[in-house]
Design a protein around this motif. Sequence first.
Motif, PDB file in Angstrom:
ATOM      1  N   UNK A  13       0.163  -1.747  -1.451  1.00 42.30           N
ATOM      2  CA  UNK A  13       0.522  -1.237  -2.782  1.00 42.30           C
ATOM      3  C   UNK A  13       0.654   0.284  -2.787  1.00 42.30           C
ATOM      4  N   UNK A  14      -0.166   0.941  -1.976  1.00 41.09           N
ATOM      5  CA  UNK A  14      -0.172   2.405  -1.946  1.00 41.09           C
ATOM      6  C   UNK A  14       0.941   2.981  -1.068  1.00 41.09           C
ATOM      7  N   UNK A  15       1.651   2.133  -0.319  1.00 37.98           N
ATOM      8  CA  UNK A  15       2.783   2.612   0.475  1.00 37.98           C
ATOM      9  C   UNK A  15       2.443   3.070   1.874  1.00 37.98           C
ATOM     10  N   UNK A  16       1.385   2.496   2.467  1.00 37.45           N
ATOM     11  CA  UNK A  16       1.040   2.796   3.855  1.00 37.45           C
ATOM     12  C   UNK A  16       1.936   1.978   4.781  1.00 37.45           C
ATOM     13  N   UNK A  17       2.310   2.549   5.930  1.00 42.37           N
ATOM     14  CA  UNK A  17       3.226   1.866   6.839  1.00 42.37           C
ATOM     15  C   UNK A  17       2.577   0.733   7.617  1.00 42.37           C
ATOM     16  N   UNK A  18       1.330   0.943   8.079  1.00 36.56           N
ATOM     17  CA  UNK A  18       0.690  -0.084   8.902  1.00 36.56           C
ATOM     18  C   UNK A  18      -0.803  -0.124   8.613  1.00 36.56           C
ATOM     19  N   UNK A  23      12.357  13.054   9.748  1.00 35.70           N
ATOM     20  CA  UNK A  23      11.477  13.392   8.633  1.00 35.70           C
ATOM     21  C   UNK A  23      10.530  12.263   8.235  1.00 35.70           C
ATOM     22  N   UNK A  24      10.700  11.059   8.786  1.00 34.24           N
ATOM     23  CA  UNK A  24       9.813   9.955   8.417  1.00 34.24           C
ATOM     24  C   UNK A  24       8.408  10.200   8.960  1.00 34.24           C
ATOM     25  N   UNK A  25       7.418  10.081   8.083  1.00 34.40           N
ATOM     26  CA  UNK A  25       6.021  10.198   8.488  1.00 34.40           C
ATOM     27  C   UNK A  25       5.402   8.806   8.481  1.00 34.40           C
ATOM     28  N   UNK A  26       4.831   8.422   9.611  1.00 33.96           N
ATOM     29  CA  UNK A  26       4.210   7.110   9.746  1.00 33.96           C
ATOM     30  C   UNK A  26       2.748   7.209   9.302  1.00 33.96           C
ATOM     31  N   UNK A  27       2.418   6.516   8.220  1.00 34.66           N
ATOM     32  CA  UNK A  27       1.053   6.521   7.689  1.00 34.66           C
ATOM     33  C   UNK A  27       0.375   5.197   8.015  1.00 34.66           C
ATOM     34  N   UNK A  28      -0.790   5.277   8.648  1.00 29.89           N
ATOM     35  CA  UNK A  28      -1.533   4.055   8.938  1.00 29.89           C
ATOM     36  C   UNK A  28      -2.929   4.150   8.331  1.00 29.89           C
ATOM     37  N   UNK A  75      -3.389   9.046  10.185  1.00 36.18           N
ATOM     38  CA  UNK A  75      -4.269   8.048   9.597  1.00 36.18           C
ATOM     39  C   UNK A  75      -4.589   8.537   8.196  1.00 36.18           C
ATOM     40  N   UNK A  76      -4.543   7.655   7.230  1.00 32.89           N
ATOM     41  CA  UNK A  76      -4.793   8.048   5.850  1.00 32.89           C
ATOM     42  C   UNK A  76      -5.831   7.125   5.231  1.00 32.89           C
TER      43      UNK A  76
END
Length: 327
Positions: free
Chosen positions: A99-104, A47-52, A292-293
């Motif tokens: 700060x916003x909680x992005x992974x990479x 369930x982990x979503x990797x946000x970059x 990508x976010x």
Amino acid sequence: MNALTLAQEIIDGRRITREDDLQFFLNCDLNELCEGADRIREKFVGDKVDLCSIINGRSGRCPEDCKYCAQSAHHHTNCEVYDFLSEEKILEACKMNEREGVDRFSIVTAGKALTGEEFDKAIHAYETMKRECKIDLCASMGFLTAEQLHRLHEAGVNSYHHNIETSRRNFPNICTTHTYDMKIETLKKVKAEGMYACSGGIIGMGETWEDRLDMAVSLAELEVDSIPINALMPIPGTPLEHLPQLTEDEILRTIAFFRYINPKADIRLAAGRALLTNDGERAFAAGASASITGNMLTTVACATIRSDRQMLENMGRDVTPDYWKEV
């Protein structure tokens, strides 16, 4: 055989190769294909979503002639042009994403390769980010040498992005200033350095469905860790500006069969999310496990980091970066 049966076979250990009947993915029921892809995602990625997120570290004047790109000097677009950003701007963006909680977080640069003084500036910026931040660091700087990749790795970069863009057959229709084999060799260097390899491409550039399937298999053969799938957003002034936009069903089918063919990779939504329901909610139920976010390179999506996190949390996905869990 139906798509759900094939999904279970993949969960049980089967892997799709060039010798398989890949036409199956184009003719099977889309809903079953997406459901099966989601089961495969749940099994291998969870369930982990990797946000970059990315920052455009150097923009415009690119000597390469990629037909989709606003930053190519061969095209006439309204692309912003500037040299390598100051370290202060890069560090500020990195800390905001943390700060916003992005992974990479990644610096992306226009051009065939980042070299010389600008590459040295990038190394120093990464060393500073590694020292002052906990977020994972990525880079996308073109055709780097093994030595350059090693320097990035030593500076704290653990991921490198380098798209193959399309199939081997279709690549000369998209770019003539470098080759598909040059891209493959770069990715092999990334893997040899022990870095997380991120490579995907763009759909909707006039390629066939067979080209999309070929790209998916090529990435599986390279054992790529992350696969960004971009849906072309035609940019005025580029040779592809008049191409029709893809439908959501076309994008979902592509994402789903990429998951079947690359069961353990992060299938990452990239450009074109505005073409999808709720910026990709259906895609995350069709095999996607990453995105990508924030702001894109040249085509900005509707979503923000906070709206992405909220949408994914509502789906029951885990969007807490590892560095938050450590705290």
